[in-house]
Scaffold this motif. Sequence first.
Motif, short mmCIF file in Angstrom:
data_model
loop_
_atom_site.label_atom_id
_atom_site.label_comp_id
_atom_site.label_asym_id
_atom_site.label_seq_id
_atom_site.Cartn_x
_atom_site.Cartn_y
_atom_site.Cartn_z
N PRO A 188 0.83 -1.21 0.00
CA PRO A 188 0.00 0.00 0.00
C PRO A 188 0.86 1.26 0.00
CG PRO A 188 -0.78 -1.59 1.63
CD PRO A 188 0.53 -2.10 1.14
N VAL A 189 0.48 2.21 -0.79
CA VAL A 189 1.22 3.47 -0.91
C VAL A 189 0.59 4.49 0.03
CG1 VAL A 189 1.90 5.33 -2.45
CG2 VAL A 189 1.89 2.98 -3.27
N PRO A 190 1.35 5.11 0.91
CA PRO A 190 0.76 6.13 1.81
C PRO A 190 0.30 7.35 1.05
CG PRO A 190 3.15 6.08 2.04
CD PRO A 190 2.79 4.91 1.16
N ALA A 191 -0.54 8.13 1.69
CA ALA A 191 -1.08 9.32 1.03
C ALA A 191 -0.03 10.39 0.81
CB ALA A 191 -2.25 9.88 1.85
N THR A 192 1.04 10.36 1.60
CA THR A 192 2.12 11.35 1.47
C THR A 192 3.45 10.62 1.46
OG1 THR A 192 0.81 13.01 2.63
CG2 THR A 192 3.17 13.41 2.45
N VAL A 193 4.24 10.86 0.43
CA VAL A 193 5.58 10.28 0.32
C VAL A 193 6.54 11.42 0.03
CG1 VAL A 193 7.08 8.69 -0.92
CG2 VAL A 193 4.68 8.09 -0.53
N GLY A 194 7.40 11.70 0.98
CA GLY A 194 8.31 12.83 0.81
C GLY A 194 7.52 14.12 0.69
N PRO A 195 7.82 14.93 -0.30
CA PRO A 195 7.07 16.19 -0.48
C PRO A 195 5.82 16.05 -1.33
CG PRO A 195 8.90 16.15 -2.02
CD PRO A 195 8.99 14.87 -1.21
N PHE A 196 5.41 14.83 -1.67
CA PHE A 196 4.34 14.62 -2.63
C PHE A 196 3.10 14.03 -1.97
CE2 PHE A 196 8.31 14.14 -5.06
CZ PHE A 196 8.14 15.17 -5.96
N GLN A 197 1.96 14.34 -2.58
CA GLN A 197 0.71 13.66 -2.30
C GLN A 197 0.53 12.56 -3.36
OE1 GLN A 197 -1.78 17.17 -2.65
NE2 GLN A 197 -2.14 17.20 -0.44
N VAL A 198 0.13 11.37 -2.92
CA VAL A 198 0.09 10.21 -3.81
C VAL A 198 -1.25 9.51 -3.65
CG1 VAL A 198 1.28 8.13 -4.55
CG2 VAL A 198 2.57 9.95 -3.44
N ALA A 199 -1.75 8.96 -4.76
CA ALA A 199 -2.94 8.13 -4.75
C ALA A 199 -2.77 7.04 -5.80
CB ALA A 199 -4.20 8.94 -5.03
N VAL A 200 -3.30 5.85 -5.51
CA VAL A 200 -3.17 4.69 -6.40
C VAL A 200 -4.52 4.01 -6.51
CG1 VAL A 200 -2.09 2.44 -6.75
CG2 VAL A 200 -0.74 4.33 -5.83
N ARG A 201 -4.87 3.60 -7.71
CA ARG A 201 -6.05 2.76 -7.95
C ARG A 201 -5.63 1.60 -8.85
NH1 ARG A 201 -7.34 5.40 -4.48
NH2 ARG A 201 -9.26 6.57 -4.09
N TYR A 202 -6.01 0.39 -8.45
CA TYR A 202 -5.60 -0.81 -9.20
C TYR A 202 -6.81 -1.73 -9.33
CZ TYR A 202 -2.78 -4.72 -10.81
OH TYR A 202 -2.24 -5.73 -11.56
N SER A 203 -7.00 -2.27 -10.51
CA SER A 203 -8.08 -3.22 -10.78
C SER A 203 -7.50 -4.38 -11.57
CB SER A 203 -9.22 -2.57 -11.57
OG SER A 203 -9.81 -1.52 -10.82
N ALA A 204 -7.65 -5.58 -11.04
CA ALA A 204 -7.17 -6.78 -11.73
C ALA A 204 -8.31 -7.39 -12.54
CB ALA A 204 -6.64 -7.80 -10.73
N ALA A 205 -7.99 -7.80 -13.74
CA ALA A 205 -9.01 -8.38 -14.62
C ALA A 205 -9.39 -9.79 -14.19
CB ALA A 205 -8.51 -8.41 -16.07
N ALA A 206 -8.46 -10.54 -13.59
CA ALA A 206 -8.76 -11.91 -13.18
C ALA A 206 -9.74 -11.90 -12.02
CB ALA A 206 -7.47 -12.63 -12.78
N ALA A 207 -10.69 -12.79 -12.05
CA ALA A 207 -11.66 -12.89 -10.97
C ALA A 207 -10.98 -13.37 -9.69
CB ALA A 207 -12.78 -13.86 -11.36
N GLU A 208 -11.47 -12.85 -8.56
CA GLU A 208 -10.96 -13.21 -7.24
C GLU A 208 -9.48 -12.88 -7.09
OE1 GLU A 208 -12.97 -14.07 -4.94
OE2 GLU A 208 -14.70 -14.34 -6.22
N ALA A 209 -8.99 -11.89 -7.79
CA ALA A 209 -7.58 -11.52 -7.70
C ALA A 209 -7.47 -10.04 -7.41
CB ALA A 209 -6.84 -11.85 -9.00
N ARG A 210 -6.38 -9.68 -6.74
CA ARG A 210 -6.11 -8.29 -6.43
C ARG A 210 -4.96 -7.76 -7.27
NH1 ARG A 210 -8.49 -6.47 -1.64
NH2 ARG A 210 -9.48 -8.09 -0.42
#
Length: 449
Positions: A154-176
């Motif tokens: 998991p990526v934190p909301a703040t890394v160094g001097p930056f604000q960060v956000a991540v969204r990920y979607s896996a196409a395989a069923a039951e997978a992250r």
Amino acid sequence: MSQARDHAGDHRPMRPFRNRVAGPGAWTRRRTAAQLAAGTPVLPVLIVSVIVLVDLVGGAGTIWLPLLAAGPALAATTSGPREVLGVGLLAVLLGAMLGIQDGVTGRELAAVLSAPVAVTLASGLASALGGRRERVLAAVRSVAEAAQHALLKPVPATVGPFQVAVRYSAAAAEARIGGDLYALVPTPYGVRLIVGDVRGKGLPAVGTAALVLGVFREAAYDEPDLLAVVGRIERSLSRNLGSDDFVTAVVAGYSQSGHLEVVNCGHAPPLLVRESGSVVAVEPTHPTPPLGLRALSGEAPSLQVLPFADGDQLLLYTDGVTEARNHGREFYPLAEGLARHVSDEPGRTLTALHDELLAYVGGRLHDDAALLLLRKPALPEPASDAGRGSGSRSVPSHSAVEGAPGAAGAGSRAADVVQAADVVKKENSLDDRGDGGCRSGAFVAGARP
């Protein structure tokens, strides 16, 4: 006050208030009832009841009794072995009562009821085996989820001097996770990140993604040059990948000089959002083949340096986003969507963008999709001292008194502060009475008025 006195004068013993509607006992009873309702095979019992009712109304003898086996058979698909046996026992008992009431002989009744008994036993065994398989599957899923979290941390909301956000979607069923990868780490050489896409899907793609992320996290801390980080990933992939496998990736870093460094290895160009709101695609100046194919082309990656000012944002993504199609087979316009939803909060921007993407494709993506948004927040401006009027006077601060030359020590510094405060107080009092500046000068000189 009167209310407090009334309570103080009342010496009757106070009984603890007990909520008879939503007390702990009622909550426990409701929870138990909910658990029993969730485990009770309502539909199988209802089917058995309908068959019994039809037999009672029609009086058809043994015609309807074999259908009682449908109850335990259906219970095996929704309930555990105990519930299956309970429904089967209920069906057999009701069938025996109906047979005796209709005057069926014992041998014929036993033959008719043998079907519900056999179905009950078989359904109970199937339910037990199915429960065991579900427990094993749950354990495997927990291990897989732990491995997925270890791979894509998991990526934190703040890394160094930056604000960060991540969204990920896996196409395989039951997978992250799938073939897409991302990582963002603070290093002694600045913040560095990678977003990539592995050729293929399934477990082989996950293994390649794990290899790339492991090498990147190690090299990002060791190599001062971003091209050296890419070189280590290339050498590792050349030793471990097949001739047809490769990885497209964008490796970026924010150096201590305040510039953004980007190395694009056959990946989709990142989108740079300026503080004004304009969205620009960062096209590579010298196109580079994907990671793992350098030996075939012989081309070395190039470093691209960009200015990255306060308020700017950088969006890195995979082709699962740009190649997503709607029902009309049209690709999703990522740049336009980013311009519509861009805000000062990367998390809110990606949430709106991801929701729009899912609605665009009809609810489910057919390829892995990753979005990583990096924003450099604007530094707050220092508060400037407002100009004061002609009648205002400055009070010496404690730090200024401490830094004055010739200070004898802590006691003399404290005395100076007190004396300065007294001087200003007396000056203000004289000004209020309109005594002019002469007495003010007398007080500053230390003379009596």
